[in-house]
Design a protein around this motif. Sequence first.
Motif, PDB file in Angstrom:
ATOM      1  N   SER A   3       0.849  -1.190   0.000  1.00  0.00           N
ATOM      2  CA  SER A   3       0.000   0.000   0.000  1.00  0.00           C
ATOM      3  C   SER A   3       0.884   1.239   0.000  1.00  0.00           C
ATOM      4  O   SER A   3       2.048   1.201   0.376  1.00  0.00           O
ATOM      5  CB  SER A   3      -0.948  -0.003   1.203  1.00  0.00           C
ATOM      6  OG  SER A   3      -0.227   0.097   2.387  1.00  0.00           O
ATOM      7  N   SER A   6       1.481   7.646   1.525  1.00  0.00           N
ATOM      8  CA  SER A   6       0.868   8.970   1.370  1.00  0.00           C
ATOM      9  C   SER A   6       0.809   9.329  -0.112  1.00  0.00           C
ATOM     10  O   SER A   6       1.554   8.785  -0.924  1.00  0.00           O
ATOM     11  CB  SER A   6       1.675  10.028   2.127  1.00  0.00           C
ATOM     12  OG  SER A   6       2.902  10.231   1.488  1.00  0.00           O
ATOM     13  N   GLY A  34      -3.332   4.767  -0.854  1.00  0.00           N
ATOM     14  CA  GLY A  34      -3.425   3.888   0.313  1.00  0.00           C
ATOM     15  C   GLY A  34      -3.334   2.438  -0.159  1.00  0.00           C
ATOM     16  O   GLY A  34      -2.442   2.074  -0.916  1.00  0.00           O
ATOM     17  N   SER A  36      -5.770   1.078  -1.928  1.00  0.00           N
ATOM     18  CA  SER A  36      -6.636   0.959  -3.109  1.00  0.00           C
ATOM     19  C   SER A  36      -5.804   1.005  -4.377  1.00  0.00           C
ATOM     20  O   SER A  36      -4.860   1.800  -4.486  1.00  0.00           O
ATOM     21  CB  SER A  36      -7.655   2.108  -3.145  1.00  0.00           C
ATOM     22  OG  SER A  36      -8.429   2.114  -1.975  1.00  0.00           O
ATOM     23  N   GLU A 141     -13.580   5.199   0.595  1.00  0.00           N
ATOM     24  CA  GLU A 141     -12.897   5.273   1.886  1.00  0.00           C
ATOM     25  C   GLU A 141     -11.561   6.023   1.801  1.00  0.00           C
ATOM     26  O   GLU A 141     -11.264   6.863   2.642  1.00  0.00           O
ATOM     27  CB  GLU A 141     -12.665   3.846   2.386  1.00  0.00           C
ATOM     28  CG  GLU A 141     -12.453   3.765   3.884  1.00  0.00           C
ATOM     29  CD  GLU A 141     -12.326   2.312   4.332  1.00  0.00           C
ATOM     30  OE1 GLU A 141     -13.165   1.482   3.930  1.00  0.00           O
ATOM     31  OE2 GLU A 141     -11.358   2.018   5.065  1.00  0.00           O
ATOM     32  N   GLU A 142     -10.771   5.740   0.770  1.00  0.00           N
ATOM     33  CA  GLU A 142      -9.421   6.302   0.727  1.00  0.00           C
ATOM     34  C   GLU A 142      -9.246   7.439  -0.278  1.00  0.00           C
ATOM     35  O   GLU A 142      -8.171   8.026  -0.361  1.00  0.00           O
ATOM     36  CB  GLU A 142      -8.409   5.205   0.402  1.00  0.00           C
ATOM     37  CG  GLU A 142      -8.313   4.147   1.499  1.00  0.00           C
ATOM     38  CD  GLU A 142      -7.194   3.158   1.236  1.00  0.00           C
ATOM     39  OE1 GLU A 142      -6.255   3.121   2.042  1.00  0.00           O
ATOM     40  OE2 GLU A 142      -7.264   2.424   0.236  1.00  0.00           O
ATOM     41  N   SER A 163      -6.825  12.245  -3.024  1.00  0.00           N
ATOM     42  CA  SER A 163      -6.558  11.411  -1.849  1.00  0.00           C
ATOM     43  C   SER A 163      -7.021  12.146  -0.598  1.00  0.00           C
ATOM     44  O   SER A 163      -7.123  13.382  -0.601  1.00  0.00           O
ATOM     45  CB  SER A 163      -5.064  11.084  -1.752  1.00  0.00           C
ATOM     46  OG  SER A 163      -4.318  12.268  -1.554  1.00  0.00           O
ATOM     47  N   THR A 164      -7.246  11.409   0.479  1.00  0.00           N
ATOM     48  CA  THR A 164      -7.717  12.054   1.711  1.00  0.00           C
ATOM     49  C   THR A 164      -6.640  12.955   2.310  1.00  0.00           C
ATOM     50  O   THR A 164      -6.944  13.851   3.088  1.00  0.00           O
ATOM     51  CB  THR A 164      -8.155  10.998   2.762  1.00  0.00           C
ATOM     52  OG1 THR A 164      -7.117  10.035   2.877  1.00  0.00           O
ATOM     53  CG2 THR A 164      -9.430  10.300   2.343  1.00  0.00           C
ATOM     54  N   ASP A 165      -5.359  12.742   1.920  1.00  0.00           N
ATOM     55  CA  ASP A 165      -4.304  13.630   2.435  1.00  0.00           C
ATOM     56  C   ASP A 165      -4.008  14.797   1.486  1.00  0.00           C
ATOM     57  O   ASP A 165      -2.961  15.436   1.572  1.00  0.00           O
ATOM     58  CB  ASP A 165      -3.029  12.847   2.796  1.00  0.00           C
ATOM     59  CG  ASP A 165      -2.482  12.036   1.621  1.00  0.00           C
ATOM     60  OD1 ASP A 165      -3.140  11.978   0.573  1.00  0.00           O
ATOM     61  OD2 ASP A 165      -1.384  11.463   1.768  1.00  0.00           O
TER      62      ASP A 165
END
Length: 263
Positions: A3, A6, A34, A36, A141-142, A163-165
């Motif tokens: 995975s 970041s 991540g 995914s 989710e990611e 991305s979530t980040d």
Amino acid sequence: MSSVQSGIKVTILGSGTCVPSLARSSCSVLMQVGASKLLFDSGPGTMRRLLEANTTIFDLSHVFYSHFHPDHSGEFVPLLFATKYPDGSRRKSPLTVGGGRGLLNFYEGLQNVYGQWIELAPGLLEIIEFDNKNADAITFEEFSVYTAPVKHNEESIAFRIASTDGYSVVYTGDTDYCESIIDLAKDADLLICECALPDKLRVPGHLTPSLAGELATKAGVGNLVLTHFYPECDQADIAAECRKSYDGQLILAEDLMELEIKS
Ligand SMILES: [Zn+2]
Ligand SMILES: [Zn+2]
């Protein structure tokens, strides 16, 4: 399964078109966010290139189609068929397949031809349709997926993965010049843009280096990858043509090229 800690990792699987080429497989891009693994388009040769990128079809969590031309969708059937081999038990997690409106119809047409050969175990295949007339979005989710209609086929859409980040990558699929890409790609960390033919050979429904550069400049993108090269592009100075309208970082895609989008 590996995975990404970041950001977003991009692997160009195929930088070519429908024209058979040992150097440039048909169009496909792998993105990892991540745990995914997202596949964008699956033209002929994609599954071999995936293996060369140390990824199997069982690692894929999502497959997104920009449109249904065979150089982008040709390995959809082989991918589903191979997923069932030998007894359908190797895939444990669901596979989400997304594309513009018409994808369900496209899949049902393939089902009419191939029947159970391409039908995954109950609950494993989820098909999602995005709006092909307006901007659309869905959050997983990611990562989140934003889409916009583009000028190529009725069902054609471009994708922005966030991305979530806080990182974002845009993949145009095939398209002519259109304002919706400028909005979708606004300030993205990376724009992967089709560039079918050199400026002098421009055809409707596709971009050239200077038009792709113009889109990137107007979107405020500082990292541009050109891809989807017909053989004529390898005989021209694509970079110089793109420089007429763009002065950020420029990358000409090659198969199996890897790019990491992170700080
Ligand atoms: Zn194409
Ligand atoms: Zn096309």
